[in-house]
Design a protein around this motif. Structure first.
Motif, PDB file in Angstrom:
ATOM      1  N   LEU A 124      45.452  41.870  42.249  1.00  0.00           N
ATOM      2  CA  LEU A 124      44.739  42.532  41.156  1.00  0.00           C
ATOM      3  C   LEU A 124      45.490  42.371  39.841  1.00  0.00           C
ATOM      4  N   ILE A 125      46.822  42.458  39.890  1.00  0.00           N
ATOM      5  CA  ILE A 125      47.624  42.226  38.685  1.00  0.00           C
ATOM      6  C   ILE A 125      47.444  40.793  38.195  1.00  0.00           C
ATOM      7  N   TYR A 126      47.449  39.828  39.143  1.00  0.00           N
ATOM      8  CA  TYR A 126      47.234  38.433  38.740  1.00  0.00           C
ATOM      9  C   TYR A 126      45.860  38.244  38.109  1.00  0.00           C
ATOM     10  N   GLN A 141      44.259  40.262  36.232  1.00  0.00           N
ATOM     11  CA  GLN A 141      44.329  40.678  34.834  1.00  0.00           C
ATOM     12  C   GLN A 141      45.066  39.640  33.987  1.00  0.00           C
ATOM     13  N   ALA A 176      42.682  36.797  33.414  1.00  0.00           N
ATOM     14  CA  ALA A 176      41.584  37.108  32.500  1.00  0.00           C
ATOM     15  C   ALA A 176      42.037  37.137  31.044  1.00  0.00           C
ATOM     16  N   TYR A 177      43.246  37.637  30.780  1.00  0.00           N
ATOM     17  CA  TYR A 177      43.658  37.859  29.395  1.00  0.00           C
ATOM     18  C   TYR A 177      44.651  36.830  28.866  1.00  0.00           C
TER      19      TYR A 177
END
Length: 392
Positions: free
Chosen positions: A324-326, A328, A331-332
């Motif tokens: 989940l951290i990856y 983000q 995405a950004y």
């Protein structure tokens, strides 16, 4: 002495003369009864006034439209193959051009790209087929012991105590189903259908690869032929717009491949570090799933976390949080850098385009939704809006 009625009479005469002149002009402007224009008009009006002829023409037009729609429906598989191959060629074209800029001729670059693609496909099959075959073989070997362990378990004892009649009936039905030849024949027919589906998929992949090779080799000629179909005065603008659209589609597809590769690498590292099963296979699945825009990364996150639960709940929790951290970071940070050559599309249109494309064409529609939407936006910005601005 002047007659007081002379002036009104003169005015009336002038008005009559003007009206006559206008009528004469109108009559002169209309086609003469014997000319070709009046004859064609009379024929059209006569045809429209005949109910039988009008109904025949309408029926013939509707029948032609129905036959055309039926032909397109029957050719849907071929059209999907062509669309897949065309988008694959546009996605591989930036790599071939990069090799051309480094001194490799285009035929040699195409051969190198296809050789690398063939090696990648062979590696994927080498990872998937032995793993799946091993798991099926292991499951068939462990099935008797699994059934025996289940019969010795407390759950089976409780079921047999409370639902003894139903359990016995289920076992009898299962035995009858297995020993019935008609059921075995139907199962064999299902297996044959699965085999035929696999053979069709393999043949489709081969067709797409061959078409991709042809499209990639003749992409410049195809663009030139398309530009020559337009009027001469519009060819420079059409050529520029076509080049921009194809470059943006190629950049987008290459960007999706790069992001999918990052996803597979992260998935492989997390599976190896956490000791989760089948790290190489799940990395390949991550690459294939994350090629789908919007939902691919989320789908793999859910799938891999659920699979990890069967191995270790703690490892599954760690994997879910880390991935989940990856997501983000991708995405950004990664996506804006990788997709800098592609046309920017508003987020709402991305979602709408992906939904519409997936509904109409399934996986192909989901893959091509964003580049098609970007191309439509580019045409609107460079063609439609300037024409509207030029109107006063």
């Amino acid at each position: 002495m002047t007659d007081p009625t002379a002036a009104p009479l003169a005015a009336d005469a002038g008005a009559g003369t003007d009206a006559g002149t206008a009528r004469g002009t109108a009559v002169t402007a209309a086609p003469a009864p014997g000319t070709a224009g009046s004859t064609a008009t009379a024929r059209v009006l006569a045809g429209l006034s005949n109910p039988f002829a009008l109904g025949f023409l309408l029926t013939l037009g509707g029948l032609a439209a129905f036959v055309l729609g039926l032909a397109i429906s029957n050719l849907s598989t071929v059209l999907i193959y062509v669309a897949f191959a065309l988008f694959a060629a546009l996605g591989l074209d930036p790599v071939v051009r990069w090799l051309e800029r480094h001194g490799i001729p285009r035929p040699g670059g195409i051969a190198m790209v296809f050789a690398g693609f063939a090696v990648a496909i062979a590696g994927i099959l080498w990872l998937i087929i032995p793993t799946v075959a091993g798991q099926v073989s292991q499951f068939s070997k462990d099935l008797p012991s699994l059934v025996s362990d289940f019969q010795k378990s407390d759950i089976y004892s409780w079921l047999e105590t409370n639902f003894s009649d139903q359990v016995g009936t289920l076992l009898t039905d299962a035995q009858n189903f297995i020993t019935n030849p008609s059921n075995i024949a139907s199962i064999g027919g299902g297996v044959l259908q699965v085999g035929a589906g696999i053979a069709t998929a393999v043949s489709g992949v081969v067709i797409v690869l061959v078409l991709t090779l042809y499209f990639l080799a003749s992409l410049a000629a195809m663009k030139n032929a398309f530009v020559r179909l337009t009027p001469a005065r519009s060819r420079p603008k059409v050529a520029s717009l076509t080049t921009e659209i194809t470059d943006s589609i190629g950049g987008y597809l290459m960007g999706m491949v790069v992001l999918a590769f990052f996803n597979s690498v992260v998935a492989l590292i997390l599976h190896l570090v956490l000791g989760l099963p089948f790290p190489a296979l799940l990395a390949v699945i991550a690459f294939c799933l994350t090629l789908i825009p919007l939902v691919g990364t989320v789908a793999y996150w859910v799938l891999a976390t659920v699979i990890a639960l069967f191995s270790s709940p703690v490892a599954a929790l760690v994997f879910g949080i880390a991935y989940l951290i990856y997501m983000q970071i991708e995405a950004y940070i990664l996506t804006p850098r990788v997709m800098n050559r592609a046309i920017s599309v508003p987020g709402a249109l991305v979602v709408i385009g992906a939904l519409v494309g997936g509904t109409l064409l399934g996986l192909l529609g989901a893959l091509i939704a964003i580049p098609v939407t970007a191309s439509i936006l580019l045409i609107i910005k460079q063609v439609w809006i300037p024409r509207q601005d030029a109107k006063v």
